[in-house]
Motif scaffolding. Structure first.
Motif, short mmCIF file in Angstrom:
data_model
loop_
_atom_site.label_atom_id
_atom_site.label_comp_id
_atom_site.label_asym_id
_atom_site.label_seq_id
_atom_site.Cartn_x
_atom_site.Cartn_y
_atom_site.Cartn_z
N LEU A 78 -28.90 11.94 -9.48
CA LEU A 78 -27.57 11.36 -9.65
C LEU A 78 -26.95 11.78 -10.98
O LEU A 78 -25.75 12.05 -11.06
CB LEU A 78 -27.66 9.83 -9.58
CG LEU A 78 -28.02 9.24 -8.21
CD1 LEU A 78 -28.12 7.72 -8.31
CD2 LEU A 78 -27.01 9.64 -7.15
N ILE A 79 -27.77 11.84 -12.02
CA ILE A 79 -27.26 12.27 -13.33
C ILE A 79 -26.88 13.75 -13.29
O ILE A 79 -25.90 14.18 -13.91
CB ILE A 79 -28.31 12.00 -14.43
CG1 ILE A 79 -28.46 10.49 -14.63
CG2 ILE A 79 -27.91 12.66 -15.75
CD1 ILE A 79 -29.57 10.08 -15.53
N GLY A 80 -27.64 14.54 -12.53
CA GLY A 80 -27.28 15.94 -12.35
C GLY A 80 -25.94 16.09 -11.64
O GLY A 80 -25.12 16.94 -12.02
N VAL A 81 -25.70 15.27 -10.64
CA VAL A 81 -24.42 15.28 -9.94
C VAL A 81 -23.29 14.90 -10.91
O VAL A 81 -22.22 15.52 -10.92
CB VAL A 81 -24.45 14.32 -8.73
CG1 VAL A 81 -23.05 14.19 -8.12
CG2 VAL A 81 -25.44 14.82 -7.69
N ALA A 82 -23.54 13.86 -11.71
CA ALA A 82 -22.54 13.42 -12.69
C ALA A 82 -22.24 14.54 -13.69
O ALA A 82 -21.08 14.73 -14.09
CB ALA A 82 -23.04 12.18 -13.43
N PHE A 83 -23.25 15.29 -14.05
CA PHE A 83 -23.06 16.40 -14.99
C PHE A 83 -22.17 17.48 -14.39
O PHE A 83 -21.28 18.03 -15.06
CB PHE A 83 -24.42 16.98 -15.37
CG PHE A 83 -24.36 18.22 -16.22
CD1 PHE A 83 -24.03 18.13 -17.57
CD2 PHE A 83 -24.60 19.47 -15.67
CE1 PHE A 83 -23.97 19.27 -18.35
CE2 PHE A 83 -24.54 20.61 -16.44
CZ PHE A 83 -24.21 20.51 -17.78
N LEU A 84 -22.37 17.78 -13.11
CA LEU A 84 -21.56 18.80 -12.44
C LEU A 84 -20.09 18.37 -12.35
O LEU A 84 -19.19 19.22 -12.37
CB LEU A 84 -22.11 19.06 -11.04
CG LEU A 84 -23.51 19.71 -10.98
CD1 LEU A 84 -23.96 19.84 -9.53
CD2 LEU A 84 -23.51 21.07 -11.66
N ILE A 85 -19.86 17.07 -12.27
CA ILE A 85 -18.48 16.57 -12.23
C ILE A 85 -17.88 16.55 -13.63
O ILE A 85 -16.72 16.92 -13.85
CB ILE A 85 -18.43 15.16 -11.60
CG1 ILE A 85 -18.94 15.21 -10.15
CG2 ILE A 85 -17.01 14.59 -11.65
CD1 ILE A 85 -19.11 13.84 -9.52
N ALA A 86 -18.67 16.10 -14.61
CA ALA A 86 -18.17 15.90 -15.97
C ALA A 86 -17.88 17.22 -16.69
O ALA A 86 -16.93 17.32 -17.47
CB ALA A 86 -19.18 15.09 -16.79
N THR A 87 -18.70 18.24 -16.42
CA THR A 87 -18.60 19.49 -17.16
C THR A 87 -17.22 20.16 -17.07
O THR A 87 -16.60 20.43 -18.12
CB THR A 87 -19.69 20.47 -16.71
OG1 THR A 87 -20.97 19.91 -17.00
CG2 THR A 87 -19.55 21.80 -17.42
N PRO A 88 -16.68 20.42 -15.88
CA PRO A 88 -15.36 21.07 -15.84
C PRO A 88 -14.24 20.21 -16.42
O PRO A 88 -13.30 20.74 -17.02
CB PRO A 88 -15.14 21.34 -14.34
CG PRO A 88 -16.05 20.41 -13.63
CD PRO A 88 -17.23 20.21 -14.53
N ILE A 89 -14.35 18.89 -16.24
CA ILE A 89 -13.32 18.00 -16.78
C ILE A 89 -13.32 18.05 -18.31
O ILE A 89 -12.28 18.25 -18.95
CB ILE A 89 -13.55 16.55 -16.30
CG1 ILE A 89 -13.41 16.47 -14.77
CG2 ILE A 89 -12.58 15.58 -16.98
CD1 ILE A 89 -13.79 15.12 -14.19
#
Length: 374
Positions: A306-317
């Motif tokens: 779940l944290i990996g998924v959050a990272f993929l969302i947070a990075t481009p933003i």
């Protein structure tokens, strides 16, 4: 919904962590970047606009140079990084046509270059004088005037103030930042113009700061009784140029801390709930030979994903907004892959520390007790 909330919380947390790392990286860049001159152990003392103080400034300068803790002293209108407020057009090499760019004028005595360790690449400093007898220019001005070799500009005449002052170029110095690193470097001309000097620049020995400052104050009070003594270290002045960015860095750190705390509370609750729901499963796995490490991995695997998924969302933003923020600086740090790796590493470590206790607690429970209670 629980999973969505965990991803949402850690998306915000990781975006703020990445933003904080970029702001801190930019601040470190400002502090460590070469300005093109020596900014360490430089004390500036304002003379003000009083003609009496300027009249006695040369005598004070000679007395200061006799102090053991003082290396160099210079009189000037401004420090190298001050926005001089002096700029204008000029004519070059006896032509009547005015320039198509306006350099920044910085007035200082000949010791200015030695005090700030500003390096010459052609020619040398002008002679010590009360009025302009020669100009020193930076590399950028040489290029803007169309010269490839800095030595070729030596001896060429520059006329300013609508023909009121004309003098030859006597030296070329390496480019230095005449303002903060937020702005592009400008063409710079330096000359000796005693009438406008308002500052004493003092290069001191770093090992004798306290004693030297006391000696400077005593000499000031002896020379200018009744006038207030003020001083400022140049590196403090430079730091004040980035006060807004420093405050932004502090705000990012505070908000990142709050976001991480809230995320950890949500994650802790999620793992606690999951451990209770899977009590029977954990007991059966232990009876069948699963180790504590296996159980901890079982309970921790999902939140790691779940944290990996959050990272993929947070990075481009985070990258988009921080890239936009960095564009306002003429000189800026690079957003390297290392910052992204550090962000996910920080998030995972914080998460593992948050759920580690609860996961281990569930893993070491006697399986007979777990199965009996079920």
């Amino acid at each position: 919904m629980r999973r969505v909330l965990v991803v949402f919380q850690f998306t915000i947390a990781q975006a703020l962590i990445l933003g904080t790392l970029i702001v801190v990286s930019q601040m470190n860049f400002f502090q460590n970047a070469s300005m093109g001159f020596d900014k360490d152990a430089i004390v500036t003392v304002p003379l003000g606009n009083d003609s009496t103080r300027l009249f006695k400034a040369d005598a004070l300068k000679m007395q200061l140079l006799q102090q053991a803790g003082i290396k160099n002293v210079s009189l000037s209108a401004f420090t190298p990084i001050d926005k001089a407020g002096w700029d204008g057009d000029f004519t070059f090499d006896n032509t009547l046509k005015k320039s198509d760019f306006n350099p920044e004028f910085k007035w200082a005595d000949a010791d200015f270059f030695k005090t700030y360790n500003i390096r010459f690449i052609a020619g040398g400093p002008y002679k010590q004088a009360d009025t302009i007898n020669g100009f020193v220019v930076n590399e950028l001005m040489v290029k803007k005037l169309g010269f490839k070799d800095p030595a070729d500009i030596i001896g060429k005449k520059i006329t300013i103030f609508d023909g009121a002052i004309a003098a030859p170029v006597v030296g070329v110095v390496k480019d230095f930042n005449g303002n903060s690193l937020e702005k592009q470097m400008k063409p710079i001309m330096l000359g000796s113009f005693r009438q406008v000097y308002r500052l004493i620049n003092i290069k001191i020995q770093p090992q004798q700061v306290k004693q030297t400052l006391a000696a400077i104050e005593k000499l000031w009070n002896d020379t200018y009784p009744g006038f207030d003594y003020e001083y400022q270290f140049l590196d403090d002045k430079i730091a004040s140029l980035y006060k807004q960015e420093s405050r932004l860095s502090q705000l990012y750190q505070i908000f990142a801390g709050i976001a991480i705390f809230i995320s950890c509370l949500g994650l802790y609750g999620f793992v606690s709930f999951m451990a209770v729901q899977r009590t029977k499963e954990v007991g059966i796995r232990k009876v069948l030979g699963a180790s504590v490490i296996n159980i901890v991995y079982l309970l921790s695997r999902e939140f790691t994903v779940l944290i990996g998924v959050a990272f993929l969302i947070a990075t481009p933003i985070a990258y988009y907004f921080m890239h936009q923020w960095l564009q306002k600086f003429a000189y800026r740090t690079n957003i390297g892959i290392g910052l992204f790796l550090l962000t996910i590493l920080i998030a995972e470590i914080i998460a593992w520390l948050t759920v580690g206790y609860q996961a281990i607690k569930a893993a070491v429970v006697n399986p007979m007790e777990s199965l009996r209670s079920e």
